[in-house]
Design an enzyme around this catalytic site. Structure first.
Site, PDB file in Angstrom:
ATOM      1  N   ASP A 280     -10.896  10.169  11.386  1.00 26.12           N
ATOM      2  CA  ASP A 280     -11.059  10.150  10.305  1.00 26.12           C
ATOM      3  C   ASP A 280     -11.667   8.340   9.657  1.00 26.12           C
ATOM      4  O   ASP A 280     -10.694   7.453   8.460  1.00 26.12           O
ATOM      5  CB  ASP A 280      -9.301   9.736  10.173  1.00 26.12           C
ATOM      6  CG  ASP A 280      -9.037  10.539   8.027  1.00 26.12           C
ATOM      7  OD1 ASP A 280      -9.721  10.708   7.113  1.00 26.12           O
ATOM      8  OD2 ASP A 280      -7.184  10.125   7.955  1.00 26.12           O
TER       9      ASP A 280
ATOM     10  N   LYS B 165       4.047   0.727   8.207  1.00 24.77           N
ATOM     11  CA  LYS B 165       4.052   1.074   7.784  1.00 24.77           C
ATOM     12  C   LYS B 165       4.777   2.343   7.978  1.00 24.77           C
ATOM     13  O   LYS B 165       5.902   2.677   9.396  1.00 24.77           O
ATOM     14  CB  LYS B 165       2.859   2.167   8.355  1.00 24.77           C
ATOM     15  CG  LYS B 165       2.408   3.564   8.012  1.00 24.77           C
ATOM     16  CD  LYS B 165       0.549   3.441   8.741  1.00 24.77           C
ATOM     17  CE  LYS B 165       0.149   4.908   8.196  1.00 24.77           C
ATOM     18  NZ  LYS B 165      -1.299   4.808   9.108  1.00 24.77           N
TER      19      LYS B 165
ATOM     20  N   GLY C  74       0.892   6.033  -0.116  1.00 24.91           N
ATOM     21  CA  GLY C  74       0.011   6.938   0.239  1.00 24.91           C
ATOM     22  C   GLY C  74       0.780   8.778   0.725  1.00 24.91           C
ATOM     23  O   GLY C  74       1.810   8.170   0.762  1.00 24.91           O
TER      24      GLY C  74
ATOM     25  N   PHE D 136       1.334   8.745   3.387  1.00 23.17           N
ATOM     26  CA  PHE D 136       2.077   9.072   4.551  1.00 23.17           C
ATOM     27  C   PHE D 136       3.371   8.546   4.698  1.00 23.17           C
ATOM     28  O   PHE D 136       4.348   8.831   5.145  1.00 23.17           O
ATOM     29  CB  PHE D 136       1.640   8.556   6.386  1.00 23.17           C
ATOM     30  CG  PHE D 136       0.698   7.183   5.432  1.00 23.17           C
ATOM     31  CD1 PHE D 136       1.915   6.296   5.141  1.00 23.17           C
ATOM     32  CD2 PHE D 136      -0.128   6.616   4.488  1.00 23.17           C
ATOM     33  CE1 PHE D 136       1.501   5.361   4.650  1.00 23.17           C
ATOM     34  CE2 PHE D 136      -0.720   5.856   3.589  1.00 23.17           C
ATOM     35  CZ  PHE D 136       0.354   4.814   4.023  1.00 23.17           C
ATOM     36  N   GLY D 137       3.462   7.382   3.388  1.00 22.63           N
ATOM     37  CA  GLY D 137       4.439   7.004   2.987  1.00 22.63           C
ATOM     38  C   GLY D 137       4.214   5.097   2.296  1.00 22.63           C
ATOM     39  O   GLY D 137       2.946   5.329   1.647  1.00 22.63           O
TER      40      GLY D 137
ATOM     41  N   GLY E 172       0.582  -1.626  -0.138  1.00 20.90           N
ATOM     42  CA  GLY E 172       0.142  -0.036  -0.367  1.00 20.90           C
ATOM     43  C   GLY E 172       0.806   1.181  -0.406  1.00 20.90           C
ATOM     44  O   GLY E 172       2.054   0.964   0.132  1.00 20.90           O
TER      45      GLY E 172
END
Ligand SMILES: *[C@@H]1O[C@H](CO)[C@@H](O)[C@H](O)[C@H]1NC(C)=O
Ligand SMILES: *[C@@H]1O[C@H](CO)[C@@H](O)[C@H](O)[C@H]1NC(C)=O
Ligand SMILES: *[C@@H]1O[C@H](CO)[C@@H](O)[C@H](O)[C@H]1NC(C)=O
Ligand SMILES: *[C@@H]1O[C@H](CO)[C@@H](O)[C@H](O)[C@H]1NC(C)=O
Ligand SMILES: *[C@@H]1O[C@H](CO)[C@@H](O)[C@H](O)[C@H]1NC(C)=O
Length: 882
Positions: free
Chosen positions: A655, A559, A539, A541-542, A537
């Site tokens: 969120d 992550k 996005g 954020f990284g 994945g």
């Protein structure tokens, strides 16, 4: 004999000890450890306050007074007095602390003049005050002594192994005429990293000091400090405040407060800061009487001048500098005081022992000659003061002090008896430096040395130092501190996992209590050094990697946050703080984190099926059945209900969206990404949190971003959007759609009011939804989306209603009544009146929500934006710009 005299000392009152020991000491060989200094300067004022205590007691020459019911304390309504959860054996005011989430003040009525102000902290947890949450500022009069002081971080970085978790700070403050009161105020810091911090203090001491001990006597030109690199002088004016950074009895022993000259100063050994070889320390004994005719007799205790450090390498001395490196905060100016006294029988006259002094590699004198300074008198203490500025550079640079023999000296050596280093306040009155970095794991520590060292103390090391070469010794010291740091790494904020995974969701085969600190090496090994092939994945954020830990047996989601963004740090810390305290079947579990080498990495349980969104639209994944979708919605609702009601302080997720809902191997839904979460309002009068708008376009509660009022009902709104996504299989915003259908919410409201909600239903669900079920599902979704937050149902209600929807679906399926393609008209009202007829109004015009979210594929969250006030859309164009 030695032991006997110690026992004697303890059993007698101070006056007797002095007489008794005065005679014994001359005979005993162990005398350096037993000398009792005379009180040469009896302080006019002395307050030793044991904070939080209700009793008085005497320890190490001090009478500690409990602060309970004392008049000193004001503004302390919210404060608590409590004993530490883990008592210490270290003597001092550590049996109680005063703690508070709001500010509190101690007011001392004092005479004008210079004072020592001392603060004593024992950094552990107290009742429900977690040690890692202690973060606060301390002011004294116009000076800031500590700012956003993170006590546990400072304790972890503190390198005194003899006093774990004890923090001590000393300041010199001069009360000018007319100021008869000194207020010392403790103010909890409310920062993003520490939203629920508190302040605490175990002990406060105020001791008056002689007027010109450190402050410059305007009538004594000879004793004004010299500015390093110049021949100018620097006056330590009365308006300055100082912080004691080091007070070192060079080559000597620790000196406790009661053995000082009356001001209760403590002196430490210099071993930790000496970075080159030196002679074994020399103690010239007590035979020669010192004569304080160049300095005041209270300047330092007698024993400080009895021990000296020399180079001691004979003919090698010309080849190196006797060097100390003193870690300091950059950007401040420092006062360095060097103490000397000549007692060496081999040094008879001026010229016998001359040396250079370098401070910060600048030559401050090429003619240091103690006997010259004292007119050839032996046993006369003398001090030299220097002022040096440390430019803003790295965070914790070393202030260096180097001594080198003068080439024309008869004896090629150098000497130092003691040093004191003080920080001088900035123009703002500030003395506080930054917090130390969190301790890092340093696996490179040489194992062999570690083993040798771990059973030693610094003192035994010092004894060994004479035998082994200096270089080896220094590396031993380094190894020792590496090991000490390693031990301190356990600032683990993660609580014990009260096993949520045993209730049959079976997603995690990991043992419990695994939330831990991963080393960067472990993370690299798990991801083949962040191999792109491991990315599952990506996005704003990284990236998210799938990796394996525990000998490659356990899959995890890793992550990796892009470094550098300040907001990223806040969210990283929030995520750890939140998730480590929360355990629920419908919340994703944080297994650990890595915060080192500039990396911010979170490690989660791996969720086989990824994000809900990737099973709804823009995907090749097979479509989810209606029953699966209902189960997922119920799971999410339960997770959010837990956040809102199941924890001590309500947590608002902020969120909620389909990319933040993850699905495990059994299709159970788990809410993820707590980076934006905040603790909800707690006080009775507070019903919302005022805050800058954060969240994701398409899911934002209009009430929240219009009025900047954040309540748990904002999550309910976002969840309503998710319900519509699940029903329709489309994104919340599609800008290529015709205007009416652009906003899913607006379109759904339109259809709902017209009784044609089936028009929005995902084509993949045709024939699966019972009409009565669709109607009720619409009721739930649209009630979540009501304009007025107070009218929206709570998540608890939503859970109940969705469970009913599922029951309706099941019974309808059993009865064979499935969606026919027609619209519902006549289904009975199962929820009662409050939500059965949802009044919807069009808000999208007023907000102009009309952009699309880019069809990203992400494992976790991606497009969360910071939106401030009316300028809501300026950042939408660059969704990755956060
Ligand atoms: C210290 O010096 C002062 C004078 O400067 C003198 O009056 C006092 O007696 C001395 N104290 C001791 C213990 O020598
Ligand atoms: C502690 O000492 C203070 C000051 O000497 C005194 O006012 C107070 O009564 C004492 N408290 C107790 C409990 O003895
Ligand atoms: C110190 O605090 C007390 C009580 O809060 C206040 O009345 C007083 O004015 C303050 N004094 C100074 C010098 O700030
Ligand atoms: C001692 O330190 C000074 C200042 O850094 C340096 O200039 C000098 O070369 C050093 N001397 C030796 C022998 O290392
Ligand atoms: C130290 O703080 C005082 C009080 O705020 C201020 O007046 C003084 O200028 C400061 N000293 C320096 C060197 O900036």
């Amino acid at each position: 004999m030695c032991a006997a005299s110690i026992a004697l000392a303890i059993s007698m009152d101070t006056n007797c000890i002095r007489i008794a020991l005065g005679t014994i000491l001359l005979i005993l060989p162990c005398l350096p450890f037993l000398s009792i200094a005379e009180v040469i300067y009896p302080p006019l004022e002395l307050f030793s306050i044991s904070c939080g205590s209700s009793t008085n007691f005497t320890l190490d020459g001090r009478n500690w007074i409990g602060d309970n019911n004392s008049k000193l304390l004001s503004e302390s309504q919210g404060s608590v007095a409590a004993p530490p959860n883990t008592p210490t054996t270290i003597q001092g005011p550590y049996t109680y602390a005063r703690l508070s989430h709001s500010k509190f003040t101690y007011s001392f009525s004092l005479k004008a003049g210079p004072k020592f102000v001392r603060l004593f902290f024992y950094s552990v947890s107290y009742q429900s005050f977690d040690r890692t949450k202690a973060c606060f500022s301390v002011t004294a009069g116009p000076y800031t002594l500590l700012r956003d002081f993170d006590a546990s971080l400072n304790a972890a970085a503190d390198d005194d192994p003899g006093q774990p978790d004890i923090l001590f700070r000393e300041y010199c403050i001069n009360l000018e005429d007319g100021h008869k009161q000194l207020n010392i105020t403790f103010i909890p810091s409310k920062t993003a990293q520490h939203p629920y911090s508190y302040a605490f203090i175990n002990g406060i001491e105020i001791v008056s000091m002689p007027p010109f001990l450190y402050y410059t006597n305007p009538h004594d030109y000879a004793r004004v400090p010299q500015i390093v690199g110049t021949l100018s002088q620097y006056h330590i004016e009365n308006s300055l405040a100082l912080e004691t950074i080091y007070r070192l009895n060079v080559a000597g022993n620790d000196i406790t407060a009661s053995r000082d000259t009356g001001m209760l100063r403590t002196w430490k050994v210099d071993d930790n800061y000496l970075t080159t070889q030196s002679a074994p320390s020399v103690d010239f004994g007590r035979i020669t009487k010192l004569s304080f005719n160049m300095t005041q007799n209270y300047t330092a205790p007698d024993e400080v001048y009895r021990t000296v450090r020399n180079m001691g390498m004979g003919s090698m001395n010309m080849r190196f500098n006797l060097t100390w490196q003193l870690p300091v905060d950059s950007g401040f100016t420092y006062l360095l005081r060097l103490h000397f006294c000549q007692l060496d029988p081999q040094v008879r006259l001026a010229g016998d022992l001359m040396f250079f002094i370098y401070i910060e590699d600048q030559l401050v004198t090429n003619w240091a000659d103690v006997l010259l300074w004292t007119y050839n008198q032996k046993g006369v203490p003398v001090v030299r003061d220097y002022v040096v500025s440390i430019p803003v550079n790295q965070k914790k640079p070393n202030l260096s002090l180097k001594l080198h023999p003068h080439p024309q000296s008869n004896i090629k050596d150098a000497q130092l008896n003691a040093l004191e280093l003080f920080k001088i306040n900035e123009s703002t009155g500030n003395l506080a430096g930054p917090n130390p970095d969190p301790p890092q794991q340093t696996p490179k520590a040489p194992v062999e040395n570690s083993k040798k060292k771990s059973s030693c103390t610094t003192r035994t090391l010092a004894a060994v130092a004479g035998a082994v070469s200096g270089v080896v010794w220094v590396s031993l010291v380094v190894a020792f501190f590496l090991i000490k740091r390693k031990k301190n790494v356990a600032i683990d904020k993660c609580s014990n996992q009260n096993d949520g995974s045993s209730h049959g969701d079976g997603s995690s085969s990991l043992p419990t209590n695994l939330c831990r600190h991963f080393s960067i090496e472990e993370i690299r090994a798990a991801t083949n050094n962040f191999d792109e092939l491991f990315i599952v994945g990506t996005g704003g954020f990284g990236n998210v990697y799938k990796g394996y830990i525990e000998d490659s047996s356990t899959p995890v989601a890793i992550k990796r946050l892009k470094p550098g963004s300040r907001q990223g740090v806040d969210e990283f810390v929030t995520e750890i703080e939140m998730l480590s305290q929360l355990r629920h079947l419908n919340l994703v579990s944080l297994l650990g984190y890595c915060y080192e080498s500039n990396e911010m990495i979170l490690v989660y349980e791996f969720m086989d099926h990824g994000a809900l969104r990737d099973h709804l639209y823009d995907t090749d994944n097979p479509s989810l059945s209606w029953k699966q979708r209902l189960h997922i919605c119920i799971g999410v609702a339960r997770g959010l209900n837990y956040l809102h009601t199941g924890v001590k302080h309500m947590i608002i997720h902020r969120d909620v969206k389909s990319t933040n809902i993850l699905l495990d191997a059994k299709w159970a839904a788990k809410v993820s990404d707590f980076g934006l979460s905040r603790i909800g309002p707690t006080g009775i009068s507070m019903t919302h949190v005022n805050t800058g708008v954060k969240g994701s376009i398409g899911y934002l509660d209009p009430e929240y971003y219009k009025r900047l009022r954040l309540t748990e009902k904002s999550d309910v709104y976002s969840f309503g959007v998710v319900l519509l996504e699940v029903l329709s299989g489309r994104q919340p915003l599609l800008h290529w759609e015709e205007k009416q259908r652009m906003s899913l919410v607006k379109w759904a409201k339109h259809c709902y009011e017209k009784g044609t909600l089936s028009r929005i239903v995902d084509a993949e669900l045709k024939g699966q939804i019972a009409p009565v079920c669709l109607r009720k599902f619409g009721d739930v979704a649209l009630s979540c989306l009501l304009e007025d937050g107070t009218q929206r149902p709570s998540m608890k209600d939503v859970v109940g209603m969705l469970e009913l929807v599922l029951q309706l679906q099941d019974s309808a399926a059993n009865d064979g009544v499935m969606e026919s393609g027609r619209d519902y008209e006549d289904s009975e009202d199962v929820f009662g009146s409050s939500h059965s007829s949802v009044h919807v109004s069009d808000y999208s015009k007023s907000t102009g929500l009309s952009t699309t979210s880019e069809g990203d594929r992400s494992y976790g969250s991606k497009e969360s934006f910071v939106l401030i006030s009316n300028d809501v859309f300026s950042e939408i164009k660059d969704p990755k710009g956060r």
